[in-house]
Design a protein around this motif. Structure first.
Motif, PDB file in Angstrom:
ATOM      1  N   LEU A 124       0.823  -1.211   0.000  1.00 21.06           N
ATOM      2  CA  LEU A 124       0.000   0.000   0.000  1.00 21.06           C
ATOM      3  C   LEU A 124       0.857   1.261   0.000  1.00 21.06           C
ATOM      4  CD1 LEU A 124      -2.789  -1.046   2.530  1.00 21.06           C
ATOM      5  CD2 LEU A 124      -2.900  -1.014   0.044  1.00 21.06           C
ATOM      6  N   GLY A 125       2.029   1.163   0.639  1.00 26.98           N
ATOM      7  CA  GLY A 125       2.888   2.336   0.700  1.00 26.98           C
ATOM      8  C   GLY A 125       3.319   2.824  -0.670  1.00 26.98           C
ATOM      9  N   PHE A 126       3.558   1.892  -1.572  1.00 28.54           N
ATOM     10  CA  PHE A 126       3.994   2.262  -2.917  1.00 28.54           C
ATOM     11  C   PHE A 126       2.818   2.499  -3.856  1.00 28.54           C
ATOM     12  CE2 PHE A 126       7.843   0.150  -1.324  1.00 28.54           C
ATOM     13  CZ  PHE A 126       8.788   1.120  -1.637  1.00 28.54           C
ATOM     14  N   ALA A 127       1.797   1.674  -3.739  1.00 26.98           N
ATOM     15  CA  ALA A 127       0.690   1.743  -4.697  1.00 26.98           C
ATOM     16  C   ALA A 127      -0.323   2.834  -4.342  1.00 26.98           C
ATOM     17  CB  ALA A 127      -0.012   0.388  -4.789  1.00 26.98           C
ATOM     18  N   PHE A 128      -0.536   3.064  -3.041  1.00 26.33           N
ATOM     19  CA  PHE A 128      -1.587   3.984  -2.623  1.00 26.33           C
ATOM     20  C   PHE A 128      -1.061   5.031  -1.645  1.00 26.33           C
ATOM     21  CE2 PHE A 128      -3.641  -0.077  -3.593  1.00 26.33           C
ATOM     22  CZ  PHE A 128      -4.550   0.320  -4.558  1.00 26.33           C
ATOM     23  N   LYS A 129       0.099   5.567  -1.951  1.00 20.99           N
ATOM     24  CA  LYS A 129       0.716   6.541  -1.055  1.00 20.99           C
ATOM     25  C   LYS A 129      -0.187   7.749  -0.817  1.00 20.99           C
ATOM     26  CE  LYS A 129       4.849   9.424  -0.538  1.00 20.99           C
ATOM     27  NZ  LYS A 129       4.123  10.705  -0.499  1.00 20.99           N
ATOM     28  N   ASP A 130      -0.700   8.322  -1.902  1.00 20.11           N
ATOM     29  CA  ASP A 130      -1.555   9.500  -1.775  1.00 20.11           C
ATOM     30  C   ASP A 130      -2.877   9.153  -1.097  1.00 20.11           C
ATOM     31  OD1 ASP A 130       0.334  11.086  -2.993  1.00 20.11           O
ATOM     32  OD2 ASP A 130      -0.498  10.821  -5.001  1.00 20.11           O
ATOM     33  N   TYR A 131      -3.398   7.951  -1.407  1.00 14.83           N
ATOM     34  CA  TYR A 131      -4.665   7.552  -0.795  1.00 14.83           C
ATOM     35  C   TYR A 131      -4.511   7.399   0.715  1.00 14.83           C
ATOM     36  CZ  TYR A 131      -9.150   5.162  -0.336  1.00 14.83           C
ATOM     37  OH  TYR A 131     -10.428   4.828   0.030  1.00 14.83           O
ATOM     38  N   ILE A 132      -3.440   6.729   1.144  1.00 14.24           N
ATOM     39  CA  ILE A 132      -3.212   6.542   2.577  1.00 14.24           C
ATOM     40  C   ILE A 132      -2.935   7.882   3.245  1.00 14.24           C
ATOM     41  CG2 ILE A 132      -1.686   5.457   4.275  1.00 14.24           C
ATOM     42  CD1 ILE A 132      -1.347   3.148   2.369  1.00 14.24           C
ATOM     43  N   SER A 133      -2.221   8.766   2.547  1.00 11.39           N
ATOM     44  CA  SER A 133      -1.975  10.096   3.089  1.00 11.39           C
ATOM     45  C   SER A 133      -3.291  10.833   3.327  1.00 11.39           C
ATOM     46  CB  SER A 133      -1.085  10.893   2.137  1.00 11.39           C
ATOM     47  OG  SER A 133      -0.905  12.219   2.598  1.00 11.39           O
TER      48      SER A 133
END
Length: 296
Positions: A124-133
């Motif tokens: 998730l850190g690489f694929a959804f960085k902006d989403y998790i942010s």
């Protein structure tokens, strides 16, 4: 500085599980077998998962509808309070649903939990960085409350009422009746202007322009009368008129509050109509067009 703090928090949250998982798994002997991560997949579990997802979706839709319905029928002073409870209930349903599904399909032993968390964090850190942010920013916003449901805010060029608070972002209803979705991570880098901050009233500033030869005292008196006579004015809050000189004329700014922030533009129109009728009777001179276009 706020951007740096937000980026640091996001980075640490994403990669802390990886570090913990590596430390924990380093102590396991190579001969030790890891417990099976997935439980036995059966038709009954799949049906239960589908049912719980449908129930969760129905509950969230029902809470959204009930909140909107109830907020429009209670006394006006309770409207924002009811709408502001919406993110809490939606978040609670989401947490319960995810926890149930994880417990249904995964063998959440201590070892598996750390390994799963580390793997998910990397992916998730690489694929959804902006989403998790955006998700982290949304959680932070619940405590710092730069905006709530019912607030009238401006982010970048978008201004309107917050009508929805989701996991990833908020939904703004603009004066043109458009719905704009803005991610929560805008709070890391963008200034947020909040007109009412959870209150029912929001100040409305109305500008009027006249020639330098206008009678300032009469203009101020008319503007006060226009505000006090409007049916939308909240008389418990202050009404102020300020003046400012320009090379091409004099600017008068009427600052007052409607009883309901939703009436912002209707209220401003009412003030302008009342004031212009009085100005017409007095024959006040307006700035000359050539002076406004060429002030020097």
């Amino acid at each position: 500085m706020f951007e740096s703090i937000g980026s640091f928090v996001t980075h640490q949250v994403l990669y802390l599980p990886v570090f913990l998982a590596n430390v924990f798994l380093a102590d396991i002997e190579p001969s030790e077998e890891l417990p099976q991560l997935l439980t036995e997949l059966t038709l009954q579990k799949v049906v239960r998962a589908i049912v719980i997802i449908i129930i969760a979706y129905a509950c969230m839709s029902m809470i959204q509808a009930v909140t909107n319905w109830l907020s429009e029928r209670v006394p006006r002073r309770f409207r924002l309070l009811i709408k502001q409870s919406l993110p809490f209930w939606k978040g609670l349903i989401l947490i319960v649903t995810i926890s149930y599904l994880l417990n249904l399909f995964l063998n959440l032993s201590e070892t598996n939990l750390l390994a799963l968390t580390g793997t998910m964090a990397v992916a998730l850190g690489f694929a959804f960085k902006d989403y998790i942010s955006s998700i982290i920013a949304g959680i932070v916003a619940l405590f710092e409350t730069p905006y709530q449901v019912g607030d009238r805010i401006q982010i970048d060029d978008h201004y309107g009422e917050v009508v929805g608070y989701g996991l990833r972002g908020i939904r703004l209803q603009t004066p043109d009746d458009n719905t704009v979705t803005i991610p929560h991570n805008k709070t890391w880098t963008n200034a947020i202007s909040n007109a009412n901050s959870g209150q029912l009233e929001a100040q409305v500033a109305t500008d009027f322009y006249f020639d330098h030869h206008v009678d300032g005292d009469k203009v101020v008196q008319i503007l006060y009368q226009a505000a006090y006579s409007s049916k939308y004015t909240q008389l418990k809050l202050p009404i102020v008129v300020v003046m400012k000189e320009h090379p091409w004329g004099t600017q008068f700014k009427l600052r007052s509050y409607p009883m309901d922030a939703r009436d912002e533009f209707v209220y401003q129109t009412d003030l302008i109509c009342r004031a212009k009728q009085a100005f017409k009777r007095q024959g006040f001179p307006y700035p000359k067009l050539w002076r406004a276009a060429f002030p020097d």
